[in-house]
Design an enzyme around this catalytic site. Structure first.
Site, short mmCIF file in Angstrom:
data_model
loop_
_atom_site.label_atom_id
_atom_site.label_comp_id
_atom_site.label_asym_id
_atom_site.label_seq_id
_atom_site.Cartn_x
_atom_site.Cartn_y
_atom_site.Cartn_z
N ASP A 1 0.10 22.78 -57.95
CA ASP A 1 -0.18 22.64 -56.34
C ASP A 1 0.93 23.62 -55.58
OD1 ASP A 1 -1.34 20.55 -54.49
OD2 ASP A 1 0.94 21.19 -53.74
N ALA B 1 -2.85 20.82 -52.10
CA ALA B 1 -3.92 21.95 -52.98
C ALA B 1 -4.75 20.86 -53.83
CB ALA B 1 -3.33 22.67 -53.43
N ASP B 2 -3.98 20.19 -54.69
CA ASP B 2 -4.82 19.10 -55.58
C ASP B 2 -5.66 18.28 -54.75
OD1 ASP B 2 -3.82 19.76 -58.08
OD2 ASP B 2 -1.92 18.93 -57.38
N ILE B 3 -5.05 17.80 -53.74
CA ILE B 3 -6.08 16.65 -52.98
C ILE B 3 -7.22 17.27 -52.33
CG2 ILE B 3 -5.91 15.06 -51.01
CD1 ILE B 3 -2.90 14.58 -51.62
N GLY C 1 -9.75 17.85 -54.89
CA GLY C 1 -10.13 16.47 -55.57
C GLY C 1 -11.21 15.99 -54.44
#
Length: 392
Positions: A139, A166-168, A171
């Site tokens: 991230d 960034a991950d969220i 996702g």
């Protein structure tokens, strides 16, 4: 009412944040999500911390409502079980390291041949093609490469965003992409592969500063908790605390000057008459507003701001957020079971009329292994043998 994704089976070879965040949304809508984990250790997010009754705060957040199957995918028996699961699957989600999906036959190209009805979803770091396809991505690395870090923090020092943004982002795009692919398959029979990279997901979120920089000739400055390109928009001290106020347009600016600052003439002063002018003279503007708010306690300041129709907020700590009256009075908290004990979890933010989110349990590592293997026709003796050989 039956949850809308009832009957949809998702097989997920996932870890960390991005892919588990996508599949948790699907589980909340009633999909059966079978999460394949390494025997012994499982998803490495299980080990990030021990804050939730001994369980990881990340894992508890991201994995409710899933079934955990431990499986050694390096073994022939493990790959055979995976193949049987794919025969029953509607969606396969994976965020494996570069090249691993191809070796297991769960990349989009392989699935198009072996299981053409299955919707593949790949969550990668930098994309599965291109010059960075084989680089690792975490991230904070993506925050750096997209320029987000360069516009976050104070004038003197950069700061990361306090959550895995960034991950969220990735996702959420994986989740919406899967829903779109399911709809397309249902309406036309055509199967679309879904691919999302952390870099490109966060790049999309950088649209405003990208435009500002490309066409304005300079990038937005780091201004701490203030807004980089709108003023006044940020935190100010009161006589007994601190609040944040946000002016979004000239009407609100005039109201702030007349009602809060007590001088309507300020609004038409040349150096403050437009948002661009106020940003250019931010320091003088902030001194003017701070001088007035410092004479008021927080309650009085917020009352005047409300009277003026100027948006404002408390600057809460996490403990204050947890007790927020909006969440309490709108019934947003629900209790779910986790391996270490019950936990409070927020309902999904998208409410569907007549549909209750599933809000299932957070699985212990391998909690559903035996049941899934029996479902696939393995006897108790066969399951015991697989476990003895660390296949599961």
């Amino acid at each position: 009412m039956t949850p809308p994704l009832t009957g949809i089976t998702v097989v997920s070879l996932e870890q960390a944040v991005a892919a588990p965040f996508a599949t948790r949304q699907l589980a909340d809508l009633g999909a059966r999500v079978i999460k394949i984990e390494r025997p012994g250790s499982g998803d490495f997010a299980r080990g990030y911390d021990e804050a939730v009754h001994g369980d990881s705060s990340y894992f508890v957040w991201l994995n409710r409502g899933k079934e955990s199957l431990t499986l050694d995918l390096k073994s022939a028996e493990g790959r055979a079980v995976l193949g049987e699961l794919l025969d029953k699957a509607d969606v396969v989600v994976q965020n494996l390291g570069p090249g691993a999906a191809g070796r297991l036959g769960v990349d989009a190209a392989s699935l198009a041949v072996s299981h053409p009805r299955v919707i593949p979803c790949t969550v990668s770091g930098w994309g599965t093609t291109g010059p960075w396809a084989h680089r690792k991505a975490y991230d904070l690395l993506v925050q750096c490469e997209t320029g987000l870090l360069s516009i976050t923090g104070t004038w003197d020092e950069m700061a990361k965003v306090g959550i895995s943004v960034a991950d969220i982002a990735a996702g959420m795009y994986a989740y919406s992409g899967i829903l779109t692919a399911l709809l397309r398959r249902a309406t036309s029979g055509e199967v679309s592969a879904v691919e999302v990279s952390l870099f490109e997901a966060l790049a999309e979120w950088m649209g405003a500063p990208a435009n500002y920089t490309r066409y304005g000739g300079r990038q937005p400055s780091r201004v701490g908790a203030q807004h980089a390109t709108i003023a006044p928009y940020g935190p100010y001290d009161t006589a007994d605390g601190r609040i944040l106020l946000a002016v979004q347009n000239d009407r609100e600016w005039r109201a702030l000057c007349g009602v809060v600052l007590g001088d309507p003439e300020i609004a038409s002063t040349a150096r403050f008459a437009s948002n661009s002018a106020r940003v250019a003279h931010r320091e003088e503007l902030n001194e003017l507003i701070s001088g007035r708010l410092a004479t008021l306690d927080t309650t009085a300041a917020r009352k005047l701001l409300d009277e003026a129709g100027v948006a404002n907020a408390s600057i809460n700590r996490i403990s204050e957020f947890l007790d927020h009256p909006v969440l309490a009075e709108r019934g947003r908290w629900s209790e779910v079971a986790a391996p270490g004990g019950p936990v409070q979890a927020l309902r999904p933010p998208a409410d569907l009329s007549g549909v209750d989110p599933v809000m299932g349990d957070v699985p212990a590592l391998g909690a559903h292994t035996d049941a899934i293997l029996r479902e696939l026709g393995r006897t108790d003796a066969m399951v015991d043998d697989l476990r003895a050989r660390a296949v599961v």
